[in-house]
Design a protein around this motif. Structure first.
Motif, mmCIF file in Angstrom:
data_model
loop_
_atom_site.group_PDB
_atom_site.id
_atom_site.type_symbol
_atom_site.label_atom_id
_atom_site.label_comp_id
_atom_site.label_asym_id
_atom_site.label_seq_id
_atom_site.Cartn_x
_atom_site.Cartn_y
_atom_site.Cartn_z
ATOM 1 N N LEU B 134 0.845 -1.211 0.000
ATOM 2 C CA LEU B 134 0.000 0.000 0.000
ATOM 3 C C LEU B 134 0.877 1.257 0.000
ATOM 4 N N TYR B 135 0.350 2.294 -0.630
ATOM 5 C CA TYR B 135 1.052 3.583 -0.622
ATOM 6 C C TYR B 135 0.584 4.378 0.605
ATOM 7 N N PRO B 136 1.398 5.321 1.089
ATOM 8 C CA PRO B 136 1.035 6.037 2.311
ATOM 9 C C PRO B 136 -0.390 6.585 2.302
ATOM 10 N N GLU B 137 -0.822 7.135 1.178
ATOM 11 C CA GLU B 137 -2.173 7.738 1.149
ATOM 12 C C GLU B 137 -3.276 6.687 1.283
ATOM 13 N N GLN B 138 -2.928 5.412 1.070
ATOM 14 C CA GLN B 138 -3.930 4.346 1.210
ATOM 15 C C GLN B 138 -3.963 3.787 2.631
ATOM 16 N N MET B 139 -3.111 4.345 3.509
ATOM 17 C CA MET B 139 -3.016 3.805 4.865
ATOM 18 C C MET B 139 -3.672 4.767 5.854
ATOM 19 N N SER B 140 -4.088 4.195 7.009
ATOM 20 C CA SER B 140 -4.680 5.050 8.062
ATOM 21 C C SER B 140 -3.569 5.831 8.762
ATOM 22 N N GLY B 141 -3.993 6.809 9.607
ATOM 23 C CA GLY B 141 -3.007 7.624 10.332
ATOM 24 C C GLY B 141 -2.095 6.765 11.202
ATOM 25 N N GLY B 142 -2.721 5.781 11.889
ATOM 26 C CA GLY B 142 -1.940 4.901 12.762
ATOM 27 C C GLY B 142 -0.942 4.069 11.972
#
Lengths: 294, 231
Positions: B134-142
């Protein structure tokens, strides 16, 4: 090995990420090196032609009429600087023209008569005697006009000198243009990756590790651009040689593998060096500034 | 790494005093919170320890390095021993999770196989292995925060600097982040963490250094402190 793979991968990424800008830079580099190559080829050809002509130690004197033949030949034979004298009749002159351009009969059918005057060709002993002897012959009352290589060679030599200067000017303008454009391309690449570069430096990447993909990008742009220019230039030059050998058979252009090799070294070497210089100038300052604590 | 700061002052142009006459000693393997209001100097102090900022006066010695006298050529090698979790993560948006961690190791010239092993180990430890593509923008804040920690510790640094690593996270996620930081600390890494989070400081006890207007105003060994109590 990992570093090498990273640098290659990253360089490819740089070259493809801003493809439009990269393509524009490449086209500019090609145009610049085409201009440089063309001016070099023009300059060396004119210089070579001048030296070819300069080595021709003959003076051709066109006579007013055929009756002047014996008087002129007599005068010329008495001049110690002249080694050999030969009379060319209008018929022989036509044959010589026909042999050179193959249209002698057409000229006669067009004009109805042989328009070529009788002439004598005198060969002098040394190059420095060429101009004084030519001027002396020109002063004969039986002589209509004098043509000698020295005059043409002198003009060509001054043209070659001018073309050399012109080639140098083209070279420097082209160098400056490509410097500015390539540096801006590298700067755009640097700007687009400023965060990545900052993070890389913050996690311990060395400046050379960060800089190498950009340097390689510059080298590839300069080298490939110069190679494309060289290819186009050599194709065009070959075509020009073929055309001129048919249209102006007496005009011989320089044609040897040495020229291609020489141009290859000059253009591709110049392209690579230029690419490296541009990238290094843009990257070095940027990376050092990014690394330096505030 | 032991840290010694002596008389450290940082003045930003023209005359903004961010830190003033700071004395601080941190022993190897300690966990230290830096607390205080916004603008108290926490981030400035941490950035000086990563040598993003240079002190206007005073000495900072980290391990064998005197940061004030360090030559630019030494800086990359020093930074390889310091992991940083940035306040804004600084994850690279065009790289996926695994690549974001791997590039740190590639940047220091680690061989490819070793990079792959280390990346797998750290992403597994931080429960991100299944999210590695996953790319950073596809991940939650945590997840982004955990990824930032993974990147900071993948090179096994002697010193970990974390600037507000639980900021903007819910309590449960903040706890999981703190568990990770303490487990990293347990393996011998010195951890310095700036925080505004009272809950975290109360729940995960450690030394608390409180800053106000660029000065250290208290230094509690096992902090039972209210972050903004007396300020």
């Amino acid at each position: 090995m990992a570093t090498f793979k990273y640098i290659i991968r990253d360089t490819m990424r740089l070259l493809t990420r801003h493809f439009g800008v990269v393509l524009l830079t490449l086209v500019t580099v090609v145009a610049v090196f085409l201009a440089v190559g063309m001016s070099i080829l023009l300059s060396v050809n004119v210089a070579s032609l001048a030296s070819q002509i300069e080595s021709d130690l003959t003076v051709e004197a066109y006579l007013k009429d055929q009756e002047a033949r014996s008087a002129v030949l007599e005068k010329l034979k008495n001049m110690p600087e002249i080694k050999e004298v030969r009379y060319i009749s209008p018929e022989e002159a036509l044959k010589r023209l026909d042999a050179k351009i193959g249209q002698g009969e057409q000229i006669i059918s067009l004009l109805g008569d042989n328009p070529l005057p009788p002439s004598v060709i005198a060969t002098v002993d040394r190059a420095e005697n060429l101009s004084p002897i030519a001027r002396e012959i020109e002063a004969f009352p039986e002589v209509e006009d004098v043509i000698y290589a020295g005059e043409v060679a002198e003009r060509l030599a001054s043209l070659a000198y001018f073309l050399n200067r012109f080639a140098m000017a083209v070279f420097f303008v082209a160098l400056l243009t490509s410097l500015v454009i390539m540096m801006n391309t590298i700067r755009i690449a640097l700007y687009s990756r400023r965060e990545e570069i900052a993070v890389m430096l913050l996690v311990g990447a060395t400046p050379s590790y960060v800089s190498l993909p950009f340097l390689l990008q510059g080298v590839i742009l300069g080298g490939v651009g110069a190679l494309i220019a060289l290819f186009l230039l050599l194709r065009a030059y070959r075509w020009l040689i073929d055309v001129l050998s048919r249209v102006l058979p007496f005009f011989t252009m320089l044609d040897s593998p040495d020229i291609s090799l020489w141009l290859f070294c000059l253009l591709v070497g110049g392209g690579v060096a230029l690419g490296w210089l541009c990238s290094w100038t843009a990257v070095y300052k940027y990376v050092r500034r990014a690394l330096k604590p505030r | 790494m032991d840290i010694r700061m002596a008389g450290v002052t940082k003045i930003f142009h023209p005359d903004i005093v961010a830190l003033e006459d700071v004395y601080l000693n941190v022993k190897r393997g300690e966990f230290v919170y830096f607390v205080g209001h916004t603008g108290s100097g926490k981030t400035t102090l941490l950035r000086m320890l990563n040598r993003e900022l240079s002190p206007s006066s005073g000495q900072i010695i980290v391990g064998k390095y005197n940061l004030r006298k360090m030559r630019l050529g030494q800086l990359p090698f020093y930074r390889r021993q310091v992991g940083v979790v940035f306040q804004d993560f600084k994850l690279l948006p065009h790289l996926n999770a695994a690549e974001n961690v791997a590039f740190v190791l590639e940047a220091i010239g680690m061989p490819g196989r070793q990079v792959a092993e280390r990346v797998k180990a750290i992403l597994t430890r931080l429960d991100l292995w299944k999210r590695r593509f996953l790319y950073p923008e596809q991940m939650s804040g945590g997840e982004q925060q955990r990824l930032a920690i993974a990147r900071a510790v993948v090179n096994m640094p002697s010193l970990l600097i974390a600037d507000e690593p639980t900021g903007n996270l819910d309590m449960e996620t903040a706890e999981s982040i703190m568990d990770i930081l303490f487990s990293i600390n347990a393996s011998g890494t010195t951890v310095l963490m700036a925080t505004h989070n009272q809950y975290v400081v109360d729940a995960f006890r450690a030394r608390v250094v409180r800053l106000s207007r660029g000065r250290i105003v208290s230094d509690e060994p096992r902090g039972e402190v209210e972050l903004y109590g007396d300020l």
